[in-house]
Design an enzyme around this catalytic site. Structure first.
Site, PDB file in Angstrom:
ATOM      1  N   CYS A 137       2.614  35.083 -23.902  1.00  0.00           N
ATOM      2  CA  CYS A 137       3.503  36.205 -23.581  1.00  0.00           C
ATOM      3  C   CYS A 137       4.738  35.782 -22.769  1.00  0.00           C
ATOM      4  CB  CYS A 137       2.735  37.307 -22.867  1.00  0.00           C
ATOM      5  SG  CYS A 137       1.664  36.697 -21.561  1.00  0.00           S
ATOM      6  N   HIS A 171       6.875  41.085 -18.178  1.00  0.00           N
ATOM      7  CA  HIS A 171       7.133  39.803 -17.505  1.00  0.00           C
ATOM      8  C   HIS A 171       8.647  39.605 -17.373  1.00  0.00           C
ATOM      9  CE1 HIS A 171       2.959  39.082 -17.848  1.00  0.00           C
ATOM     10  NE2 HIS A 171       2.934  38.091 -18.723  1.00  0.00           N
TER      11      HIS A 171
HETATM   12  N1  LIG Z   1      -3.562  40.782 -21.590  1.00  0.00           N
HETATM   13  C1  LIG Z   1      -2.424  40.219 -21.986  1.00  0.00           C
HETATM   14  O1  LIG Z   1      -1.289  40.593 -21.608  1.00  0.00           O
HETATM   15  C2  LIG Z   1      -2.435  39.094 -22.907  1.00  0.00           C
HETATM   16  C3  LIG Z   1      -3.617  38.551 -23.386  1.00  0.00           C
HETATM   17  N2  LIG Z   1      -3.559  37.530 -24.259  1.00  0.00           N
HETATM   18  C4  LIG Z   1      -4.749  36.896 -24.834  1.00  0.00           C
HETATM   19  O2  LIG Z   1      -5.376  37.815 -25.742  1.00  0.00           O
HETATM   20  C5  LIG Z   1      -6.769  37.641 -25.730  1.00  0.00           C
HETATM   21  C6  LIG Z   1      -7.432  38.945 -25.335  1.00  0.00           C
HETATM   22  O3  LIG Z   1      -7.030  39.318 -24.034  1.00  0.00           O
HETATM   23  P1  LIG Z   1      -7.462  40.709 -23.389  1.00  0.00           P
HETATM   24  O4  LIG Z   1      -7.394  41.786 -24.414  1.00  0.00           O
HETATM   25  O5  LIG Z   1      -6.674  40.828 -22.136  1.00  0.00           O
HETATM   26  O6  LIG Z   1      -9.039  40.421 -23.062  1.00  0.00           O
HETATM   27  P2  LIG Z   1     -10.173  41.483 -22.745  1.00  0.00           P
HETATM   28  O7  LIG Z   1     -11.160  40.774 -21.901  1.00  0.00           O
HETATM   29  O8  LIG Z   1      -9.602  42.760 -22.258  1.00  0.00           O
HETATM   30  O9  LIG Z   1     -10.850  41.756 -24.200  1.00  0.00           O
HETATM   31  C7  LIG Z   1     -11.621  40.780 -24.851  1.00  0.00           C
HETATM   32  C8  LIG Z   1     -12.151  41.316 -26.180  1.00  0.00           C
HETATM   33  O10 LIG Z   1     -12.956  40.310 -26.776  1.00  0.00           O
HETATM   34  C9  LIG Z   1     -14.309  40.789 -26.908  1.00  0.00           C
HETATM   35  N3  LIG Z   1     -15.246  39.719 -26.596  1.00  0.00           N
HETATM   36  C10 LIG Z   1     -15.471  39.140 -25.393  1.00  0.00           C
HETATM   37  N4  LIG Z   1     -16.441  38.180 -25.512  1.00  0.00           N
HETATM   38  C11 LIG Z   1     -16.814  38.168 -26.813  1.00  0.00           C
HETATM   39  C12 LIG Z   1     -17.753  37.421 -27.563  1.00  0.00           C
HETATM   40  N5  LIG Z   1     -18.511  36.472 -26.991  1.00  0.00           N
HETATM   41  N6  LIG Z   1     -17.882  37.667 -28.871  1.00  0.00           N
HETATM   42  C13 LIG Z   1     -17.121  38.607 -29.469  1.00  0.00           C
HETATM   43  N7  LIG Z   1     -16.214  39.374 -28.811  1.00  0.00           N
HETATM   44  C14 LIG Z   1     -16.057  39.145 -27.503  1.00  0.00           C
HETATM   45  C15 LIG Z   1     -14.440  41.931 -25.924  1.00  0.00           C
HETATM   46  O11 LIG Z   1     -15.481  42.802 -26.337  1.00  0.00           O
HETATM   47  P3  LIG Z   1     -16.365  43.676 -25.296  1.00  0.00           P
HETATM   48  O12 LIG Z   1     -15.545  44.888 -24.954  1.00  0.00           O
HETATM   49  O13 LIG Z   1     -17.574  44.016 -26.070  1.00  0.00           O
HETATM   50  O14 LIG Z   1     -16.618  42.790 -24.110  1.00  0.00           O
HETATM   51  C16 LIG Z   1     -13.040  42.544 -26.061  1.00  0.00           C
HETATM   52  O15 LIG Z   1     -12.965  43.290 -27.237  1.00  0.00           O
HETATM   53  C17 LIG Z   1      -7.041  36.494 -24.773  1.00  0.00           C
HETATM   54  O16 LIG Z   1      -7.097  35.301 -25.493  1.00  0.00           O
HETATM   55  C18 LIG Z   1      -5.842  36.521 -23.843  1.00  0.00           C
HETATM   56  O17 LIG Z   1      -5.632  35.275 -23.247  1.00  0.00           O
HETATM   57  C19 LIG Z   1      -2.333  37.099 -24.683  1.00  0.00           C
HETATM   58  C20 LIG Z   1      -1.174  37.597 -24.233  1.00  0.00           C
HETATM   59  C21 LIG Z   1      -1.142  38.634 -23.288  1.00  0.00           C
HETATM   60  N1  LIG Z   2      -1.627  34.059 -19.258  1.00  0.00           N
HETATM   61  C1  LIG Z   2      -0.853  35.248 -19.574  1.00  0.00           C
HETATM   62  C2  LIG Z   2      -1.529  36.090 -20.587  1.00  0.00           C
HETATM   63  C3  LIG Z   2      -2.306  35.324 -21.603  1.00  0.00           C
HETATM   64  O1  LIG Z   2      -3.434  35.661 -21.834  1.00  0.00           O
HETATM   65  O2  LIG Z   2      -1.692  34.309 -22.202  1.00  0.00           O
HETATM   66  P1  LIG Z   2      -2.274  33.466 -23.446  1.00  0.00           P
HETATM   67  O3  LIG Z   2      -2.074  34.328 -24.679  1.00  0.00           O
HETATM   68  O4  LIG Z   2      -1.484  32.247 -23.507  1.00  0.00           O
HETATM   69  O5  LIG Z   2      -3.727  33.187 -23.186  1.00  0.00           O
HETATM   70  C4  LIG Z   2      -0.616  36.031 -18.306  1.00  0.00           C
HETATM   71  O6  LIG Z   2      -1.423  35.884 -17.444  1.00  0.00           O
HETATM   72  O7  LIG Z   2       0.302  36.813 -18.176  1.00  0.00           O
END
Ligand SMILES: NC(=O)C1=CN([C@@H]2O[C@H](COP(=O)(O)OP(=O)(O)OC[C@H]3O[C@@H](n4cnc5c(N)ncnc54)[C@H](OP(=O)(O)O)[C@@H]3O)[C@@H](O)[C@H]2O)C=CC1
Ligand SMILES: N[C@@H](CC(=O)OP(=O)(O)O)C(=O)O
Length: 348
Positions: free
Chosen positions: A151, A243
């Site tokens: 991001c 950000h």
């Molecule tokens: N938040 C942000 O701004 C950003 C996040 N990201 C990336 O995106 C991804 C998701 O982030 P975010 O949405 O914040 O994470 P969350 O922790 O909010 O959500 C994770 C999701 O994955 C599921 N999950 C967790 N463990 C498992 C497993 N073992 N098997 C299958 N499903 C699983 C969870 O299900 P359950 O609800 O059942 O636990 C949930 O649906 C990450 O890789 C993060 O680094 C990238 C850019 C920005």
């Molecule tokens: N690390 C970023 C969010 C994130 O999850 O990034 P990435 O998609 O590279 O795991 C933040 O904390 O704002």
């Protein structure tokens, strides 16, 4: 044409943004949602701690959450998968979906720098998508994997692409990142209230490497990284979404602030996909030096645009500020656009 899509990790922060963005999408119909085994079997309403400031779309609320395995979803129900799993989980399960023939547009950070995985921003480097042919040859997958960048990286790279015409040689960037970037339980209130944290694990390296891959050249076989020297310093601050970044750039040429503003403002980028903003980069002039700001500017173009401002000359080159919505343009919206590109290029 209707494309049936599924979301891996649909209950999380980014998964919820996918659901919001897919509601009323012109061609994508949501057909499957998955999460961890603890959520599987529940309705989406039961499983998701919904935190988007609009209701869960009624048809999604009643969908059953599936296991995140190829067997968990019926393959004839889905043409395209979006992945928003924690990266450690994605590294384990994405290959199984690819071997099973699924096309996956993934937001998770695993494999972003792999030589045979396209890392794309459709307006910047859509041609890199054809790395999929190399990937299929090397990995033997019937499916295809494309990644969107981190991001913080995607906030800065469109502005760099716009000003690369002046011979971009060096980039120094310092970020002020919102708490939603760490996920709902990533940073506790006791850690962040009345505070700022000058470290986000792995983030600086992602900005320094992913940006050069995105701006690099693809010759049909491999991507060569852009020559610019990029160094980043990443900081967590107490904003919810959006950000903000301070960029210092050096060039072979000597562009004026007006040249740089005009290059960013007129930068159209490639293609015109259903979720592309009309104007990718909004630029504030020197009459509004206090913009962009997270609270006031993060929803520009529905959260899909980049906002820049504060462009000034320095002794060595120029400095400016840029901002994007981290869970929309920085995550779900970026994957969604890559999904639209996969459809346009015939991979779906
Ligand atoms: N938040 C942000 O701004 C950003 C996040 N990201 C990336 O995106 C991804 C998701 O982030 P975010 O949405 O914040 O994470 P969350 O922790 O909010 O959500 C994770 C999701 O994955 C599921 N999950 C967790 N463990 C498992 C497993 N073992 N098997 C299958 N499903 C699983 C969870 O299900 P359950 O609800 O059942 O636990 C949930 O649906 C990450 O890789 C993060 O680094 C990238 C850019 C920005
Ligand atoms: N690390 C970023 C969010 C994130 O999850 O990034 P990435 O998609 O590279 O795991 C933040 O904390 O704002």
């Amino acid at each position: 044409m209707s494309v049936r899509v599924g979301i891996l990790g649909a209950t999380g922060a980014v998964g919820q943004r996918f659901i919001q963005l897919l509601d009323d999408h012109p061609t994508f119909d949501l057909a499957a949602v998955t999460a961890s085994s603890e959520s599987a079997g529940e309705t989406y309403r039961e499983a998701a701690k919904w935190r988007v400031d609009a209701p869960i779309p009624e048809d999604v609320a009643e969908m059953e959450v599936a296991e995140t395995t190829p067997g968990g979803i019926a393959d004839d129900d889905v043409d395209l998968l979006f992945s928003s799993l924690p990266s450690g989980v994605a590294a384990e399960v994405e290959p199984a979906f690819l071997e099973a023939g699924y096309v996956v547009s993934s937001n998770s950070s695993n494999d972003r720098m792999a030589e045979d995985v396209p890392l794309t921003i459709p307006e910047i480097n859509p041609g890199h998508l054809d790395l999929i042919e190399v990937q299929r040859d090397e990995r033997g997958w019937d499916g295809a994997l494309v990644k969107n960048p981190n991001c913080s990286t995607i906030t800065m790279v469109p502005t760099l692409a716009a000003i690369d015409e002046f011979g971009l040689e060096s980039v120094r960037v310092s970020t002020l990142q919102a708490v939603s970037g760490a996920g709902y339980s990533g940073v506790t209130s006791m850690e962040i209230i009345d505070n700022a944290i000058p470290h986000i694990g792995g983030e600086e390296n992602k900005m320094e490497t992913e940006s050069r891959k995105l701006l690099g050249e693809f010759d049909g076989a491999a991507v060569s990284l852009h020559d610019a020297d990029v160094a980043a310093s990443c900081n967590r601050i107490l904003t919810l979404d959006g950000h903000l970044e301070n960029v210092f750039a050096e060039f072979a040429d000597d562009p004026s602030p007006a040249d740089l503003r005009e290059a960013m403002r007129s930068f159209e980028g490639a293609g015109d996909l259903p979720s592309s903003p009309d104007q990718l980069i909004k630029v504030y002039g020197d009459d509004e030096p206090e913009r962009p700001q997270p609270r006031l500017d993060r929803t520009y173009a529905g959260g899909m645009g980049i906002v820049a401002g504060g462009v000034q000359s320095t002794d060595a080159g120029a400095k400016y500020n840029c901002l994007a919505h981290n869970t929309i343009r920085g995550a779900a919206g970026a994957s969604l656009l890559n999904g639209e590109l996969l459809v346009e290029e015939g991979y779906v």
